[in-house]
Motif scaffolding. Structure first.
Motif, PDB file in Angstrom:
ATOM      1  N   LEU A  43      15.632  70.337  96.712  1.00  0.00           N
ATOM      2  CA  LEU A  43      14.944  70.698  95.475  1.00  0.00           C
ATOM      3  C   LEU A  43      13.470  70.397  95.643  1.00  0.00           C
ATOM      4  O   LEU A  43      13.100  69.344  96.167  1.00  0.00           O
ATOM      5  N   SER A  44      12.625  71.312  95.173  1.00  0.00           N
ATOM      6  CA  SER A  44      11.178  71.127  95.203  1.00  0.00           C
ATOM      7  C   SER A  44      10.672  71.253  93.773  1.00  0.00           C
ATOM      8  O   SER A  44      10.850  72.298  93.137  1.00  0.00           O
ATOM      9  N   ILE A  45      10.056  70.168  93.245  1.00  0.00           N
ATOM     10  CA  ILE A  45       9.704  70.120  91.821  1.00  0.00           C
ATOM     11  C   ILE A  45       8.276  69.627  91.644  1.00  0.00           C
ATOM     12  O   ILE A  45       7.849  68.660  92.283  1.00  0.00           O
ATOM     13  N   SER A  46       7.544  70.256  90.742  1.00  0.00           N
ATOM     14  CA  SER A  46       6.206  69.770  90.394  1.00  0.00           C
ATOM     15  C   SER A  46       6.326  68.686  89.331  1.00  0.00           C
ATOM     16  O   SER A  46       7.277  68.670  88.550  1.00  0.00           O
ATOM     17  N   HIS A  47       5.344  67.770  89.308  1.00  0.00           N
ATOM     18  CA  HIS A  47       5.394  66.693  88.317  1.00  0.00           C
ATOM     19  C   HIS A  47       4.102  66.516  87.538  1.00  0.00           C
ATOM     20  O   HIS A  47       4.000  65.624  86.695  1.00  0.00           O
ATOM     21  N   GLY A  48       3.096  67.357  87.787  1.00  0.00           N
ATOM     22  CA  GLY A  48       1.843  67.189  87.067  1.00  0.00           C
ATOM     23  C   GLY A  48       1.046  66.012  87.606  1.00  0.00           C
ATOM     24  O   GLY A  48       1.322  65.480  88.672  1.00  0.00           O
TER      25      GLY A  48
END
Length: 315
Positions: free
Chosen positions: A105-110
């Motif tokens: 999984l590849s997720i942005s977090h700000g």
């Protein structure tokens, strides 16, 4: 006064290295759980079917950077072509972006502690509802280096606050909760070894300072407000270097704390865009910065590929 809840204490004494833990008894009583900032929910989505095979989660600040990582890892794992598009699972919201490539999984977090904290709460619940096990979570990103060459990749030993203390403090119900920010030492060594095997850029294991803002909190002289002298700035940064700190960013402390509590093997891998002992502003060319920003992706991609190809590894 600092305190740790009994459930947290028990977890640290008897860590569960396989399953993802949620320290919230109220979740068990809920008929449905809405992960609002992901635009996902247990009544509307089949979490085990969608995410049950996830073994690696890579998180980073920028949505475009995390999409680029997903495309990169798809090609590295031969699960797709980097020229093809990958759908954003969180397309129903503009808060975060999420991409899935096989077990990754590849997720942005700000940017900053509040933003990554919200994402982590929902990520941990997602992994829990999906019945995931043996999950490794790695933050990949950029940072300001201290006493190291620009382009060096720092693998965090432990995150420290702006007072150089290895802890994350949070006010809950008016009380100060202090949590450990130590990261998995074995994982850091594995990643450092991967860097040596790649042998394209310098990697270093060191402490990472996590601050609450980009300017005064990081002793910059170029913000709208500056309440200290250049000498005070340099004394502070040199003291940080002497305390084993090799880079500064804005998310590692809560990342380490929450992964610890949830039984997740975790690491922070950030490239240094500049040496803060030599200046405050990033002046490298666009092409050089693009190369720098790809280095954590290359390192973590190499690590994931190596793990998946290891016949002794039970995924």
């Amino acid at each position: 006064m600092a305190y740790v809840t009994a459930t947290e204490k028990d977890l640290h004494e008897k860590p569960n290295e396989e399953t993802v833990s949620v320290l919230n008894p109220y979740l068990m009583q809920m008929k449905a759980d809405i992960l609002y900032h992901f635009a996902l929910g247990t009544e509307t989505h089949d979490f085990p079917s969608m995410f049950g095979d996830v073994k690696f989660v890579c998180v980073g600040g920028s949505p475009s950077r995390m999409k680029a990582f997903a495309l990169y890892i798809a090609e590295e794992l031969k699960l797709g072509d980097s020229q093809n598009d990958i759908p954003n699972i969180c397309a129903g919201t503009d808060r975060y972006a999420m991409y899935k490539v096989g077990p990754v999984l590849s997720i942005s977090h700000g940017m900053g502690i509040p933003s990554i904290s919200i994402m982590l709460h929902e990520l941990i619940k997602l992994l829990y509802h999906s019945k995931c096990s043996n999950v490794t979570v790695i933050r990949i990103g950029t940072s300001g280096g201290i006493g190291i060459e620009p382009g060096s990749v720092v693998i965090t030993n432990q995150s420290v606050d702006a007072s150089f203390k290895p802890q994350f403090e949070q006010i809950i119900l008016g009380k100060t909760v202090v949590r450990s920010t130590k990261l998995n030492a074995d994982l850091a060594k594995e990643l450092d070894q991967c860097g040596k095997e790649i042998n394209e850029f310098n990697t270093v294991i060191g402490n990472t300072m996590c601050t609450l803002d980009f300017y005064e909190g990081q002793a910059r002289l170029d913000g709208a407000i500056c309440s200290y002298t250049e000498k005070e700035k340099m004394d502070y940064l040199r003291a940080a270097y002497n305390a084993g700190i090799r880079n500064i960013e804005m998310e590692s402390s809560v990342f380490a704390a929450m992964c610890n509590i949830s039984g997740l093997r975790a690491a922070v891998v950030c490239v240094a865009l500049l040496n803060r002992l030599e200046g405050d502003q990033i002046s490298s060319s666009h092409n050089i910065l693009v190369d720098y920003q790809q280095r954590p992706q290359k390192l973590v991609g190499f690590f994931i590929k190596k793990q998946i190809n290891d016949p002794c590894l039970s995924l």
